[in-house]
Design a protein around this motif. Structure first.
Motif, PDB file in Angstrom:
ATOM      1  N   HIS A  90      18.874 -16.057 -24.328  1.00  0.00           N
ATOM      2  CA  HIS A  90      19.593 -15.898 -25.546  1.00  0.00           C
ATOM      3  C   HIS A  90      19.966 -14.971 -25.115  1.00  0.00           C
ATOM      4  CE1 HIS A  90      17.427 -17.887 -28.910  1.00  0.00           C
ATOM      5  NE2 HIS A  90      15.354 -17.733 -28.196  1.00  0.00           N
ATOM      6  N   CYS A  92      22.443 -14.096 -27.919  1.00  0.00           N
ATOM      7  CA  CYS A  92      22.794 -13.385 -29.150  1.00  0.00           C
ATOM      8  C   CYS A  92      22.145 -11.701 -29.520  1.00  0.00           C
ATOM      9  CB  CYS A  92      22.156 -14.102 -30.478  1.00  0.00           C
ATOM     10  SG  CYS A  92      20.832 -14.793 -30.341  1.00  0.00           S
ATOM     11  N   HIS A  95      18.357 -11.915 -30.262  1.00  0.00           N
ATOM     12  CA  HIS A  95      16.865 -12.373 -29.768  1.00  0.00           C
ATOM     13  C   HIS A  95      17.954 -12.419 -28.091  1.00  0.00           C
ATOM     14  CE1 HIS A  95      15.034 -14.211 -32.645  1.00  0.00           C
ATOM     15  NE2 HIS A  95      16.120 -15.545 -33.137  1.00  0.00           N
ATOM     16  N   CYS A 105      20.863 -22.052 -29.453  1.00  0.00           N
ATOM     17  CA  CYS A 105      19.803 -21.182 -30.666  1.00  0.00           C
ATOM     18  C   CYS A 105      21.839 -21.241 -31.473  1.00  0.00           C
ATOM     19  CB  CYS A 105      19.993 -19.696 -30.220  1.00  0.00           C
ATOM     20  SG  CYS A 105      20.267 -18.691 -31.204  1.00  0.00           S
ATOM     21  N   PHE A 107      22.842 -18.863 -33.210  1.00  0.00           N
ATOM     22  CA  PHE A 107      23.216 -17.197 -33.598  1.00  0.00           C
ATOM     23  C   PHE A 107      24.428 -16.988 -31.703  1.00  0.00           C
ATOM     24  CE2 PHE A 107      19.696 -16.503 -35.767  1.00  0.00           C
ATOM     25  CZ  PHE A 107      20.237 -16.084 -36.785  1.00  0.00           C
ATOM     26  N   CYS A 108      23.491 -17.901 -30.671  1.00  0.00           N
ATOM     27  CA  CYS A 108      23.798 -17.650 -29.213  1.00  0.00           C
ATOM     28  C   CYS A 108      25.242 -18.691 -29.314  1.00  0.00           C
ATOM     29  CB  CYS A 108      23.011 -18.250 -28.087  1.00  0.00           C
ATOM     30  SG  CYS A 108      21.602 -17.187 -27.564  1.00  0.00           S
TER      31      CYS A 108
HETATM   32 ZN   LIG Z   1      20.515 -17.104 -29.092  1.00  0.00          ZN
END
Ligand SMILES: [Zn+2]
Length: 116
Positions: A90, A92, A95, A105, A107-108
């Motif tokens: 990750h 992001c 994480h 992911c 967010f990533c």
């Molecule tokens: Zn992430």
């Protein structure tokens, strides 16, 4: 010693000094490259250590504490982060540094798009 011999020795010495000077130049180039490489490895080592520390913290502490993750993103270029993500970690804030386990992911991906 004859004049001629002295002259020959001096010009021979001059030639050797010239060669040594050239070698010195090569060694300086080499040293410069080694220092550059050393610097690069030190940076990489630093980031890997940060990543390792982050991973350990994540293991000990399984609740979703987001507050410390933000500060651990290294100030590197987009490429390094993209590579980290490709390697399965990750990047992001949520994480950062923990393994992704083959899932994308959100967010990533948002983070990657934001920083392109
Ligand atoms: Zn992430």
């Amino acid at each position: 010693m004859k004049k001629r011999e002295v002259f020959d020795q001096v010009s021979d010495m001059e030639k050797r000094i010239g060669e040594l000077y050239e070698q010195l130049g090569d060694l300086k180039d080499h040293l410069g490259k080694m220092l550059e490489e050393n610097n690069r490895l030190a940076m990489e080592n630093h980031h890997l250590r940060n990543r390792l520390d982050g991973g350990e913290k994540q293991d000990e502490n399984t609740d979703n504490d987001h507050s410390h993750a933000e500060s651990e993103i290294p100030g590197e270029g987009y490429d390094n982060l993209a590579r980290l993500y490709e390697e399965g970690f990750h990047i992001c804030n949520v994480h950062f540094g923990s393994p992704r386990q083959d899932e994308d992911c959100l967010f990533c991906l948002l983070f990657l798009n934001k920083n392109k």
